[in-house]
Design an enzyme around this catalytic site. Structure first.
Site, short mmCIF file in Angstrom:
data_model
loop_
_atom_site.label_atom_id
_atom_site.label_comp_id
_atom_site.label_asym_id
_atom_site.label_seq_id
_atom_site.Cartn_x
_atom_site.Cartn_y
_atom_site.Cartn_z
N ASP A 199 0.87 -1.17 0.00
CA ASP A 199 0.00 0.00 0.00
C ASP A 199 0.91 1.22 0.00
OD1 ASP A 199 -2.24 1.91 0.65
OD2 ASP A 199 -3.32 0.03 0.86
N HIS A 256 -2.41 3.88 -4.33
CA HIS A 256 -1.87 3.30 -3.08
C HIS A 256 -0.44 2.79 -3.27
CE1 HIS A 256 -5.52 3.41 -0.57
NE2 HIS A 256 -6.17 3.31 -1.71
N GLU A 315 -9.16 3.50 -5.54
CA GLU A 315 -8.88 4.87 -5.13
C GLU A 315 -7.66 5.51 -5.79
OE1 GLU A 315 -10.60 5.25 -0.71
OE2 GLU A 315 -8.73 4.15 -0.77
C1 TNX Z 1 -10.64 2.27 1.73
S1 TNX Z 1 -11.40 -0.49 0.77
C2 TNX Z 1 -9.54 1.62 1.22
C3 TNX Z 1 -8.39 1.37 2.11
C4 TNX Z 1 -8.58 2.00 3.46
C5 TNX Z 1 -10.00 1.73 3.92
C6 TNX Z 1 -10.30 2.18 5.30
C7 TNX Z 1 -10.33 -0.05 -0.24
C8 TNX Z 1 -10.26 -0.84 -1.46
N1 TNX Z 1 -9.54 1.02 0.00
O1 TNX Z 1 -7.20 1.81 1.50
O2 TNX Z 1 -7.67 1.45 4.34
O3 TNX Z 1 -10.87 2.40 3.03
O4 TNX Z 1 -11.55 1.71 5.73
#
Ligand code: TNX
Length: 747
Positions: A199, A256, A315
């Site tokens: 990440d 990420h 994201e």
């Molecule tokens: C969203 S769920 C993210 C994570 C975070 C999380 C915290 C997802 C695919 N991405 O990077 O840790 O929310 O709840």
């Protein structure tokens, strides 16, 4: 008469009305036919292995290990019983499902049949749960009678995919801990461990080809040290395989990826002057980056035999991509319409690569944007619907929505709860999760592979805390994935869970003790005295409390009705679940002239932030500094706050303190202005004071004290104007801010 018997039989099979549940198996098996009597495990017992399959011994190992340790019984594996008491193990193609099993337990023998060694392993897990809980002791339990209740169990999972995800990037978790965690998952018949290896914070996968990856750290997000060597990862794969768990590795790209790009900055975007464009740590989606990632995936594939490989895909901020000349050129060259298609194209390239290696790709539901890769499996997290959308397109979907499956969210309202990421998902909530969206046809529903719960570890620094967040909610998730929908019954689950907790105690699992949630309520009686009530939906089990700061036990005060309080009170309360103190809460109730007086609100809060009801605003309990989504804070979106307190008679006061939450990173803003008005007839109001607070430098609770001089009124009106549009350069710029209000203190 016949009909009644049938009904009784059905109820018995589903295990719902057994007074003293002799079969406290989690997850609830598909079918149990109880019988009187029991099979005693003693020195006479041998395992007769008729399977001629080396994997059978692997599947039987937990039974053998535990019986040796706790009962001192060797359970030798033989080919014929020769007058001994047999546990007969058979591989039988007629058992309908690969993971299914049948257990027939009589006083003389046990027969365990399955189609595959995985089925044998699950039969073994059920047998262990039918043995006394002492079987989980790591030392000899000398006085225990090792009996297993007679009966027949026919069992198979509802879903072929039953997963738990653990993020080891935000916080590194050592291999020994992961083994313990995998043991716990296996006991619950969970068959996928999704290992979030990389990440923004750190890349925990040792790459031989790109050795800077796993040593690089993101300066933006400090984290603890650590990575897994290839040897350690291979070892864990084997460890999980021996427990019939497939590890699905995730390398999260193109977003990420800050840590990876610190090490290999040439794969980040650059502007026309060569300056690096990193927004939230995204790869530049150019062919060279895809090649770099493909190389890493090849290493991943060489370690993980899993059919599925997870490439993340969540994201990714596309801000850099808009500004980067290479991205613009790639978009043009490939004839793409926009950055969504650019991302989709990038993911499709990775999928092609995985497919060419005989593997399948999973991605988070963002991979739906700009066109789904042809063979991709979607892991739905933002909503169940996104998974439904994939299923409708005949793509496989794994369901892990934030609404029910996020283990990094709070599981209790207690203000003393350790800091969690956000949200609120308690045990009944996750237990109620239904992975198949209502709008799918039976044909489409087949694409739903199953549920998964996710533990992100931004706020989870160590393994014991990961256990706290995972259990017992992960136990509920296991039942969601395995048991029939119509057999799910929360009360019955809790009944079986109490035995399961003892088993986890012996295995030193640091599970949370939140099952019912005790709530406090403050009100005024006819004489204006303040009553503190304790409410709990625990089928009438007793509640005990203390006011001296000590931990409540079954010797503490028994709660029998509202407690009168006249000064600031620290109350601790807990309830009882099968002899075990659970659900301890701590509240401070501070007394002021508004405490327990019901306020009238002109506009009700948003449903999402109204769990505590209107009473929360004057209950004497202050909403915490860490979270605005507990039962204390009430939240409005782009609406002003206006509330009226009406006393029985004109009341003296000289100071009012208001509390707001200010957290711009979550769209939550302080009010633009605050006014106090007062009246004696409830119609004509005089403004006593107005303030326009300045934006605080820190996020958290914003307290606004207002000195008013000596006043005496019967009605008090409080107005707080919402901040309105979120300013440029802030999270959610251009959207409307939220306003969060908690306690109104009148002195
Ligand atoms: C969203 S769920 C993210 C994570 C975070 C999380 C915290 C997802 C695919 N991405 O990077 O840790 O929310 O709840």
């Amino acid at each position: 008469m016949k009909k009644q018997l049938l009904l009784l039989w059905c109820l018995l099979c589903s295990g719902t009305i057994l007074a003293q549940n002799r079969y406290p198996i989690i997850p609830q098996p598909q079918k149990i036919i109880p019988q009187n009597g029991s099979f005693e495990l003693n020195k006479q017992v041998v395992i007769v292995d008729k399977t001629r399959n080396p994997q059978t011994l692997v599947a039987l190992q937990p039974l053998k290990d535990k019986c040796r340790l706790a009962a001192g019984l060797a359970l030798p594996v033989v080919s014929k019983a020769k007058g001994k008491k047999p546990i007969e193990v058979i591989l039988d193609a007629k058992v309908t499902q690969a993971e299914g099993y049948k257990l027939n337990i009589t006083p003389q023998h046990i027969q365990l049949k399955a189609k595959t060694p995985a089925g044998i392993f699950y039969g073994v897990q059920s047998l262990l749960q039918l043995l006394p809980t002492d079987i989980e002791q790591k030392i000899r339990a000398n006085d225990t009678q090792w009996t297993i209740p007679c009966g027949t169990i026919e069992d198979e999972p509802r879903f072929g995919y039953r997963g738990i995800m653990l993020d080891v990037s935000r916080h590194f978790m050592p291999v020994d801990f992961l083994k313990k965690y995998i043991d716990e998952l296996a006991a619950l018949k969970i068959n996928r461990f999704h290992w979030h290896l990389t990440d923004g914070q750190a890349f925990r996968f040792e790459s031989k080809k790109y050795p800077l990856l796993h040593t690089a750290k993101s300066p933006q997000w400090p984290t603890n040290e650590g990575f897994y060597t290839q040897e350690q990862m291979r070892e864990l794969v084997k460890y999980a395989q021996d427990r019939f768990i497939t590890i699905i590795p995730e390398v999260d790209v193109p977003g990420h990826s800050q840590a990876a790009l610190v090490a290999y900055p040439q794969y980040a975007c650059q502007d026309s002057t060569g300056k690096q464009l990193l927004f939230q740590g995204e790869f530049c989606p150019k062919p060279e980056s895809a090649q770099f990632i493909a190389d890493i995936l090849d290493e991943v594939i060489s370690i993980f035999p899993s059919e599925y490989i997870h490439i993340g895909g969540d994201e990714a901020s596309k801000v850099a991509w808009h500004k980067c000349p290479v991205c613009r050129k790639t978009t043009q060259d490939l004839g793409l319409k926009n950055v969504d298609e650019l991302q989709s194209n990038f993911i499709k390239t990775l999928e092609k690569h995985l497919n060419s290696r005989g593997r399948k790709m999973i991605g988070w539901d963002e991979i739906l944007e700009g066109g789904l890769a042809p063979n991709a499996t979607v892991m739905a997290w933002r909503s169940l619907e996104s998974g439904g959308e994939a299923a409708k397109m005949k793509h496989n979907a794994i369901m892990s929505p934030t609404s029910h499956c996020y283990l990094d969210y709070y599981q209790s309202e207690d203000p003393n709860e350790p800091l969690a990421f956000a949200g609120f998902i308690n045990l009944p909530k996750i237990y109620s999760f239904e992975p198949i969206p209502e709008n799918l046809t039976a044909e489409e529903a087949k694409y739903v592979l199953g549920p998964q719960a996710n533990l992100w570890t931004e706020q989870v620094p160590v393994g014991s805390h990961a256990e706290y967040m995972t259990f017992p909610r992960g136990v509920a998730l296991a039942e969601v994935g395995w048991s029939k929908k119509e057999d799910r019954n929360y009360a019955n689950f809790l009944d079986r869970l109490s035995s399961y907790l003892t088993r986890m105690d012996y295995r030193s699992v640091n599970y949370a003790k939140h099952f019912f949630e005790i709530k406090t309520q403050t009100s005024r009686d006819a004489n204006q005295r303040i009553n503190l009530s304790l409410l709990c939906d625990n089928n009438g089990a007793p509640i005990y409390y203390t006011t001296d700061g000590s931990t409540p036990t079954q010797q503490s005060n028994l709660y029998t009705g509202p407690i009168l309080i006249s000064q600031t009170t620290n109350i601790k309360a807990a309830t009882v679940m099968k002899g075990r103190m659970v659900d301890e809460i701590t509240r401070t109730i501070s007394i002021n002239k508004a405490t327990g007086v019901q306020m009238e609100l002109t506009t009700l809060p948003s449903k999402r932030y109204f769990r505590g009801g209107i009473g929360a605003i004057t209950n004497g309990t202050f909403g915490g500094n860490g979270r605005f989504n507990d039962e204390e804070w009430l939240g409005w979106n782009d609406q002003d706050f206006e509330g009226v307190i009406k006393w029985n008679q004109a009341t003296d006061f000289s100071k009012i303190t208001l509390r707001f939450f200010h957290k711009p990173s979550s769209w939550v803003w302080m009010p633009k202005s605050v006014s106090i008005l007062a009246s004696n007839d409830g119609v004509n109001y005089t403004t006593l004071s107005t303030v326009n607070p300045s934006v605080p430098a820190q996020e958290g609770v914003l307290t606004i004290p207002m000195s008013l001089g000596n006043q005496q009124y019967k009605f008090l009106k409080i107005k707080a104007q919402a901040y309105g549009t979120i300013p440029a350069n802030m999270t959610g710029a251009g959207d409307k801010a939220w306003l969060f209000v908690d306690e109104v203190v009148v002195e």
